[in-house]
Design a protein around this motif. Structure first.
Motif, PDB file in Angstrom:
ATOM      1  N   CYS A   6     -14.856   3.635  -3.155  1.00 13.98           N
ATOM      2  CA  CYS A   6     -13.409   3.832  -3.800  1.00 13.98           C
ATOM      3  C   CYS A   6     -13.393   3.664  -5.208  1.00 13.98           C
ATOM      4  N   ARG A   9      -6.941   4.063  -6.888  1.00 16.55           N
ATOM      5  CA  ARG A   9      -5.518   4.249  -6.065  1.00 16.55           C
ATOM      6  C   ARG A   9      -4.503   4.784  -6.627  1.00 16.55           C
ATOM      7  N   THR A  40     -10.020  11.726  -0.210  1.00 13.66           N
ATOM      8  CA  THR A  40      -9.790  10.660   0.433  1.00 13.66           C
ATOM      9  C   THR A  40     -10.931  10.025   1.352  1.00 13.66           C
ATOM     10  N   LYS A  41     -10.788   8.912   2.030  1.00 12.58           N
ATOM     11  CA  LYS A  41     -11.689   8.256   2.824  1.00 12.58           C
ATOM     12  C   LYS A  41     -12.212   9.364   3.975  1.00 12.58           C
ATOM     13  N   ILE A  78      -2.566   6.516  -1.729  1.00 15.10           N
ATOM     14  CA  ILE A  78      -3.698   6.914  -1.598  1.00 15.10           C
ATOM     15  C   ILE A  78      -4.903   6.500  -2.064  1.00 15.10           C
ATOM     16  N   GLU A  79      -6.005   6.230  -1.638  1.00 14.85           N
ATOM     17  CA  GLU A  79      -7.411   5.633  -2.156  1.00 14.85           C
ATOM     18  C   GLU A  79      -8.259   6.861  -2.392  1.00 14.85           C
ATOM     19  N   LEU A  80      -8.615   6.821  -3.314  1.00 18.25           N
ATOM     20  CA  LEU A  80      -9.717   8.140  -4.080  1.00 18.25           C
ATOM     21  C   LEU A  80     -11.029   7.619  -4.020  1.00 18.25           C
TER      22      LEU A  80
END
Length: 185
Positions: A6, A9, A40-41, A78-80
């Protein structure tokens, strides 16, 4: 799927043209532009940073294809991620969290404790979470004192378990357990 790290965010929308607040977790905040598309995850969506500028404690960024405030608002939270191999090598005694997840945790005497399942940071430093084969997980400070050895290649970390802090035994009937007032003998 390769190991993902990650790196940012997405926060709230900024302005009316699709910009967002972007919190980065990289040493150089602008590094997120050099990694190519961020995913995204689950890998289902990808985002490419079109523009970014520095703000107080974050970046203000736009993504390719996101042009309205409504579109930007839907991205909040959203986590990147980026593939681990796209990141620069770490220095000695530096680790990406993803490199530590899954390592065996053993005591300084070689007794098995479990496996590293997460690294957390709630604002006061990194916490390492270790899941034993059964029972509750251990949350320990990720410091040199508690984690004196990390052997990523060997697949293990060594944990020096902190000594339990002993409290005073208090006798409920004892007046010694309460503070004296100025009029007490």
């Amino acid at each position: 799927m390769p190991a993902l790290v990650c790196v940012a965010r997405i926060g709230a929308a900024h302005g009316v043209r699709g910009a967002v607040k972007l919190w980065t977790f990289t040493e150089d905040p602008f590094a997120v532009r050099r990694y190519g598309p961020l995913v995204t995850k689950d890998g289902r969506r990808q985002f490419e940073v079109a523009q970014a500028r520095e703000a107080k404690d974050h970046l203000v960024a736009t993504f390719t294809g996101v042009t309205t405030r409504d579109e930007a608002e839907r991205l909040n939270g959203i986590e990147l991620y980026v593939a681990r191999e796209k990141l620069p090598a770490t220095d000695e005694d530096e680790y990406y969290h993803t490199d530590l997840i899954g390592l065996a945790a053993v005591t300084t005497t070689g007794d098995a404790l479990g496996r590293v399942v997460a690294i957390h940071n709630f604002g006061a430093g990194d916490i390492i979470e270790i899941a034993p084969p059964k029972g509750t997980t251990l949350l320990l400070p990720f410091s040199n004192a508690v984690v004196p050895e990390v052997d990523v290649a060997g697949g293990r970390i060594v944990i020096a378990l902190p000594q339990e802090i002993e409290g005073e035994d208090r006798d409920e009937d004892s007046s010694a357990s309460r503070p004296r007032e100025s009029g007490d003998p």
